[in-house]
Scaffold this motif. Structure first.
Motif, mmCIF file in Angstrom:
data_model
loop_
_atom_site.group_PDB
_atom_site.id
_atom_site.type_symbol
_atom_site.label_atom_id
_atom_site.label_comp_id
_atom_site.label_asym_id
_atom_site.label_seq_id
_atom_site.Cartn_x
_atom_site.Cartn_y
_atom_site.Cartn_z
ATOM 1 N N VAL A 89 0.867 -1.181 0.000
ATOM 2 C CA VAL A 89 0.000 0.000 0.000
ATOM 3 C C VAL A 89 0.895 1.220 0.000
ATOM 4 C CG1 VAL A 89 -1.791 1.289 1.238
ATOM 5 C CG2 VAL A 89 -1.804 -1.214 1.290
ATOM 6 N N PHE A 90 0.569 2.200 -0.834
ATOM 7 C CA PHE A 90 1.322 3.445 -0.906
ATOM 8 C C PHE A 90 0.393 4.602 -0.554
ATOM 9 C CE2 PHE A 90 3.299 0.442 -3.742
ATOM 10 C CZ PHE A 90 4.661 0.636 -3.569
ATOM 11 N N ILE A 91 0.867 5.505 0.297
ATOM 12 C CA ILE A 91 0.105 6.689 0.687
ATOM 13 C C ILE A 91 0.852 7.919 0.182
ATOM 14 C CG2 ILE A 91 -0.832 8.022 2.596
ATOM 15 C CD1 ILE A 91 -2.213 5.318 2.203
ATOM 16 N N SER A 92 0.175 8.760 -0.599
ATOM 17 C CA SER A 92 0.845 9.902 -1.222
ATOM 18 C C SER A 92 0.964 11.093 -0.295
ATOM 19 C CB SER A 92 0.091 10.319 -2.490
ATOM 20 O OG SER A 92 -1.230 10.742 -2.178
ATOM 21 N N HIS A 93 -0.056 11.324 0.532
ATOM 22 C CA HIS A 93 -0.031 12.441 1.473
ATOM 23 C C HIS A 93 -1.107 12.196 2.514
ATOM 24 C CE1 HIS A 93 -3.041 13.561 -1.504
ATOM 25 N NE2 HIS A 93 -3.435 14.618 -0.820
ATOM 26 N N ALA A 94 -1.077 12.970 3.588
ATOM 27 C CA ALA A 94 -1.877 12.653 4.771
ATOM 28 C C ALA A 94 -3.210 13.381 4.803
ATOM 29 C CB ALA A 94 -1.079 12.952 6.042
ATOM 30 N N HIS A 95 -3.831 13.609 3.652
ATOM 31 C CA HIS A 95 -5.178 14.156 3.622
ATOM 32 C C HIS A 95 -6.188 13.021 3.787
ATOM 33 C CE1 HIS A 95 -3.976 18.095 1.345
ATOM 34 N NE2 HIS A 95 -3.521 18.035 2.579
ATOM 35 N N ASN A 96 -7.303 13.327 4.458
ATOM 36 C CA ASN A 96 -8.275 12.292 4.794
ATOM 37 C C ASN A 96 -8.720 11.468 3.596
ATOM 38 O OD1 ASN A 96 -8.219 13.084 7.449
ATOM 39 N ND2 ASN A 96 -10.188 14.141 7.414
ATOM 40 N N ASP A 97 -8.932 12.128 2.459
ATOM 41 C CA ASP A 97 -9.492 11.406 1.320
ATOM 42 C C ASP A 97 -8.492 10.469 0.660
ATOM 43 O OD1 ASP A 97 -8.265 13.898 0.548
ATOM 44 O OD2 ASP A 97 -9.054 13.625 -1.479
ATOM 45 N N HIS A 98 -7.244 10.454 1.111
ATOM 46 C CA HIS A 98 -6.236 9.531 0.595
ATOM 47 C C HIS A 98 -5.719 8.580 1.679
ATOM 48 C CE1 HIS A 98 -5.466 11.511 -3.381
ATOM 49 N NE2 HIS A 98 -6.148 12.445 -2.751
ATOM 50 N N ASN A 169 -3.093 23.826 -0.693
ATOM 51 C CA ASN A 169 -2.873 22.759 0.280
ATOM 52 C C ASN A 169 -1.399 22.380 0.431
ATOM 53 O OD1 ASN A 169 -5.570 22.460 1.030
ATOM 54 N ND2 ASN A 169 -5.996 21.069 -0.666
ATOM 55 N N GLY A 170 -0.510 23.219 -0.070
ATOM 56 C CA GLY A 170 0.918 22.959 0.124
ATOM 57 C C GLY A 170 1.481 22.065 -0.965
ATOM 58 N N HIS A 171 1.750 20.819 -0.636
ATOM 59 C CA HIS A 171 2.269 19.893 -1.631
ATOM 60 C C HIS A 171 1.722 18.499 -1.359
ATOM 61 C CE1 HIS A 171 5.194 19.313 1.671
ATOM 62 N NE2 HIS A 171 5.241 18.071 1.235
ATOM 63 N N SER A 172 1.790 17.686 -2.362
ATOM 64 C CA SER A 172 1.372 16.295 -2.297
ATOM 65 C C SER A 172 2.474 15.465 -2.952
ATOM 66 C CB SER A 172 0.029 16.115 -3.010
ATOM 67 O OG SER A 172 -0.349 14.748 -3.036
ATOM 68 N N HIS A 173 2.153 14.229 -3.278
ATOM 69 C CA HIS A 173 3.060 13.378 -4.034
ATOM 70 C C HIS A 173 2.257 12.648 -5.093
ATOM 71 C CE1 HIS A 173 5.285 14.059 -0.290
ATOM 72 N NE2 HIS A 173 6.372 13.884 -1.016
ATOM 73 N N ALA A 174 2.894 12.396 -6.196
ATOM 74 C CA ALA A 174 2.312 11.619 -7.279
ATOM 75 C C ALA A 174 3.129 10.346 -7.448
ATOM 76 C CB ALA A 174 2.296 12.442 -8.563
ATOM 77 N N TYR A 175 2.610 9.435 -8.262
ATOM 78 C CA TYR A 175 3.272 8.149 -8.473
ATOM 79 C C TYR A 175 3.742 8.030 -9.914
ATOM 80 C CZ TYR A 175 0.751 6.940 -4.183
ATOM 81 O OH TYR A 175 0.250 6.932 -2.908
ATOM 82 N N ARG A 176 4.945 7.530 -10.069
ATOM 83 C CA ARG A 176 5.473 7.177 -11.379
ATOM 84 C C ARG A 176 5.565 5.649 -11.426
ATOM 85 N NH1 ARG A 176 8.277 9.372 -16.006
ATOM 86 N NH2 ARG A 176 8.900 7.502 -17.176
ATOM 87 N N LEU A 177 5.023 5.055 -12.484
ATOM 88 C CA LEU A 177 5.010 3.613 -12.672
ATOM 89 C C LEU A 177 5.782 3.283 -13.944
ATOM 90 C CD1 LEU A 177 1.173 3.016 -12.102
ATOM 91 C CD2 LEU A 177 2.961 3.235 -10.363
#
Length: 310
Positions: A89-98, A169-177
């Motif tokens: 499991v990967f979590i991109s950022h700590a917002h509730n909806d993720h 909201n500052g910053h988040s993270h995205a995924y590269r596959l």
């Protein structure tokens, strides 16, 4: 692209979008707008705009991973035709909806004595620990590991995370596959960018292009509204559809799926999307494979010059 039934065994790499809504889901429980009204459906059947919060299931051969785990993750996994415990499991950022669906997964580890690898960017790990302190033993290693720079293998796919601007909201993270080319098969590259706006060109060149600067084969891109041009940019946090259509790195992708959709997007009105683009819906399965490449001129967003007559 298909619904929630199992993917074709011949297609070994897929993304199943278990949740495709924004942070509030669709319908918003307090809202009577046309999109929310349609999403509620009739006679117990949900409308086409019904959307839950973000969770994406990556499958590569016999391996699988969740990319984010919104509050509706349990329901999304329960809709699958059989039991499935992801390998990671990967979590991109700590917002509730993720993040909030991670509680069910941590309960599986804690109470069912299950084994599950959970990863997050290093700066996000302590934020997760603050949300789920019961799962992090005092003085011991917690259940969430930092994503290493080289990424994490999931079957034949390598999953990496990169930091992106998230506007107000500052910053988040995205995924590269990435799946490298093997004997007898082509490789491919993809990105999952749900929560971002204003990605600078240098970041896009590094993470949102394929090998040699070609377009990505697949792009999942968050676009919460069709058009937010009337809202102050300082208060926004995710691209809108209008902006997405102008992004060179999105234009160059082989296929584009717009996700993280609020009640400001009506998927019944998709006729303005160009070929190869579509709106997401819950349980949509997207095949991951090498795309047919446009010419270099088209990939750069320029019309190709007509050839001279001989």
């Amino acid at each position: 692209m298909t619904g929630p039934h199992p993917p074709d065994p011949a297609q070994t790499d897929t993304l199943t979008l278990l949740g495709t809504g924004d942070s509030k889901g669709v319908p918003r429980f307090w809202c009577a707008c046309p999109v929310c009204t349609e999403a509620r459906g009739l006679d117990g059947r949900p409308g086409v705009n019904r959307r839950t919060r973000t969770a994406t299931l990556l499958r590569s051969g016999a391996r699988s991973a969740l990319l984010d785990a919104g509050p509706d993750t349990h329901a999304g996994l329960a809709r699958l035709p059989g039991p499935l415990v992801p390998d990671a499991v990967f979590i991109s950022h700590a917002h509730n909806d993720h993040l909030l669906g991670l509680g069910d997964l941590l309960d599986y580890v804690r109470y069912a004595d299950g084994r599950l690898r959970v990863y997050a960017p290093p700066e996000v790990v302590p934020q997760i620990a603050a949300r789920f302190p019961y799962a992090f033993p005092a003085g011991g290693a917690g259940p969430v590991r930092p994503i290493p720079p080289q990424g994490v293998p999931v079957g034949e796919v390598t999953v990496r995370a990169f930091r992106v601007p998230h506007g107000a909201n500052g910053h988040s993270h995205a995924y590269r596959l990435d799946r490298p080319a093997r004997a007898g098969g082509e490789g491919w590259s993809a990105a999952v960018v749900t929560d971002a706006i204003g990605i600078p060109p240098e970041l896009a060149r590094t993470w949102l292009r394929g090998p040699g600067g070609a377009g990505l084969d697949t792009l999942l891109l968050g676009t919460s509204f069709e058009d937010e041009s009337g809202a102050p940019l300082s208060g926004r946090s995710v691209y809108d559809v209008r902006e997405a259509l102008t992004l060179p790195w999105a234009q160059a992708a082989g296929q584009v799926v717009l996700t993280h959709l609020s009640h400001g997007v009506d998927v019944r009105r998709a006729g303005h999307l160009p070929p190869g683009w579509q709106y997401a819906h819950d349980d949509l399965t997207v095949p991951l494979a090498a795309a047919t490449r446009p010419s270099a001129a088209l990939a750069a967003g320029r019309p190709a010059r007509p050839q001279q007559e001989p």
